[in-house]
Write a protein that holds these residues in place. Structure first.
Motif, mmCIF file in Angstrom:
data_model
loop_
_atom_site.group_PDB
_atom_site.id
_atom_site.type_symbol
_atom_site.label_atom_id
_atom_site.label_comp_id
_atom_site.label_asym_id
_atom_site.label_seq_id
_atom_site.Cartn_x
_atom_site.Cartn_y
_atom_site.Cartn_z
ATOM 1 N N ALA A 138 12.516 0.765 -2.225
ATOM 2 C CA ALA A 138 13.192 0.955 -0.789
ATOM 3 C C ALA A 138 12.800 1.881 0.011
ATOM 4 O O ALA A 138 12.734 1.875 1.260
ATOM 5 C CB ALA A 138 14.487 1.487 -1.378
ATOM 6 N N VAL A 139 12.043 3.012 -0.497
ATOM 7 C CA VAL A 139 11.306 3.995 0.539
ATOM 8 C C VAL A 139 10.488 3.259 1.247
ATOM 9 O O VAL A 139 10.290 3.703 2.465
ATOM 10 C CB VAL A 139 10.957 5.047 -0.612
ATOM 11 N N ALA A 140 9.493 2.437 0.506
ATOM 12 C CA ALA A 140 8.305 1.866 1.207
ATOM 13 C C ALA A 140 8.978 1.067 2.656
ATOM 14 O O ALA A 140 8.322 1.013 3.396
ATOM 15 C CB ALA A 140 7.735 0.859 0.165
ATOM 16 N N THR A 141 10.154 0.388 2.114
ATOM 17 C CA THR A 141 10.863 -0.550 3.170
ATOM 18 C C THR A 141 11.054 0.321 4.531
ATOM 19 O O THR A 141 10.963 0.106 5.627
ATOM 20 C CB THR A 141 11.652 -1.386 2.939
ATOM 21 N N SER A 151 0.732 -1.118 -0.008
ATOM 22 C CA SER A 151 -0.091 0.092 0.284
ATOM 23 C C SER A 151 1.063 1.197 0.134
ATOM 24 O O SER A 151 0.442 2.309 -0.771
ATOM 25 C CB SER A 151 -1.143 -0.036 1.125
ATOM 26 N N ILE A 152 1.907 1.246 0.680
ATOM 27 C CA ILE A 152 2.872 2.169 0.604
ATOM 28 C C ILE A 152 3.578 2.231 -0.652
ATOM 29 O O ILE A 152 3.579 3.515 -1.197
ATOM 30 C CB ILE A 152 3.985 2.241 1.708
ATOM 31 N N VAL A 153 3.900 1.380 -1.460
ATOM 32 C CA VAL A 153 4.422 1.293 -2.716
ATOM 33 C C VAL A 153 3.152 2.034 -3.792
ATOM 34 O O VAL A 153 3.709 2.937 -4.575
ATOM 35 C CB VAL A 153 4.949 0.258 -3.360
ATOM 36 N N GLU A 154 2.233 1.535 -3.580
ATOM 37 C CA GLU A 154 0.876 2.085 -4.606
ATOM 38 C C GLU A 154 0.645 3.505 -4.249
ATOM 39 O O GLU A 154 0.636 4.266 -5.246
ATOM 40 C CB GLU A 154 -0.198 1.342 -4.368
ATOM 41 N N TRP A 155 1.002 3.870 -3.011
ATOM 42 C CA TRP A 155 0.583 5.307 -2.659
ATOM 43 C C TRP A 155 1.597 6.274 -3.203
ATOM 44 O O TRP A 155 1.382 7.266 -3.919
ATOM 45 C CB TRP A 155 0.576 5.638 -1.050
ATOM 46 N N CYS A 156 3.021 5.784 -3.213
ATOM 47 C CA CYS A 156 4.005 6.350 -3.683
ATOM 48 C C CYS A 156 4.088 6.417 -5.223
ATOM 49 O O CYS A 156 4.278 7.492 -5.975
ATOM 50 C CB CYS A 156 5.424 5.859 -3.601
ATOM 51 N N ARG A 157 3.594 5.477 -5.783
ATOM 52 C CA ARG A 157 3.469 5.412 -7.249
ATOM 53 C C ARG A 157 2.364 6.554 -7.886
ATOM 54 O O ARG A 157 2.563 7.102 -8.695
ATOM 55 C CB ARG A 157 2.992 3.974 -7.892
ATOM 56 N N VAL A 175 9.838 3.511 5.434
ATOM 57 C CA VAL A 175 8.821 3.947 5.903
ATOM 58 C C VAL A 175 8.148 2.882 6.614
ATOM 59 O O VAL A 175 7.967 3.298 7.902
ATOM 60 C CB VAL A 175 7.761 4.656 4.827
ATOM 61 N N ARG A 176 8.066 1.715 6.378
ATOM 62 C CA ARG A 176 7.345 0.797 7.193
ATOM 63 C C ARG A 176 7.965 0.530 8.272
ATOM 64 O O ARG A 176 7.478 0.046 9.467
ATOM 65 C CB ARG A 176 7.200 -0.634 6.299
ATOM 66 N N TYR A 230 2.421 9.374 6.553
ATOM 67 C CA TYR A 230 2.837 8.494 7.165
ATOM 68 C C TYR A 230 3.430 8.659 8.744
ATOM 69 O O TYR A 230 3.857 7.757 9.555
ATOM 70 C CB TYR A 230 3.750 7.633 6.610
ATOM 71 N N GLY A 231 3.630 9.849 8.955
ATOM 72 C CA GLY A 231 4.326 10.194 10.143
ATOM 73 C C GLY A 231 5.717 9.989 10.190
ATOM 74 O O GLY A 231 6.426 9.884 11.309
ATOM 75 N N VAL A 232 6.492 9.646 9.134
ATOM 76 C CA VAL A 232 7.889 9.398 8.991
ATOM 77 C C VAL A 232 8.823 10.264 8.655
ATOM 78 O O VAL A 232 8.413 10.881 7.426
ATOM 79 C CB VAL A 232 8.035 8.146 8.202
ATOM 80 N N ASP A 233 9.737 10.955 9.498
ATOM 81 C CA ASP A 233 10.778 11.945 9.060
ATOM 82 C C ASP A 233 11.873 10.985 7.787
ATOM 83 O O ASP A 233 12.381 10.195 8.527
ATOM 84 C CB ASP A 233 11.179 12.426 10.008
#
Length: 84
Positions: free
Chosen positions: A70-73, A6-12, A75-76, A53-56
């Motif tokens: 890589a970004v999704a990993t 879901s993070i990957v899809e949001w980024c895409r 962030v998660r 996502y609340g991630v800096d």
């Protein structure tokens, strides 16, 4: 719990809007340079990730994590309390 896909899809979808291309054309394994992401667009992505996502995600992390996957990993792994 945040799901990698879901993070990957949001980024895409987010990058597709920024780059004005269909989301299906955004390869999650392609380097950001290959996708045409310049520094201004990268900063925009970082800001949106923090808001959603609340991630800096510091800008230098994009050098170590130069793809959507890589970004999704990252962030998660760093998300504790996602922003609603």
């Amino acid at each position: 719990m945040l799901d990698h896909d879901s993070i990957v899809e949001w980024c895409r979808q987010y990058l597709a809007q920024l780059l004005d291309v269909p989301g299906a054309e955004i390869d999650p394994d392609a380097d950001f340079d290959t996708l045409g992401l310049d520094s201004a667009l990268a900063v925009s992505l970082l800001i949106e990730i923090e808001q959603n996502y609340g991630v800096d995600l510091p800008p230098e992390e994009l050098f170590d994590n130069p793809t959507i996957n890589a970004v999704a990993t990252y962030v998660r792994a760093h998300a504790q309390n996602p922003v609603a």
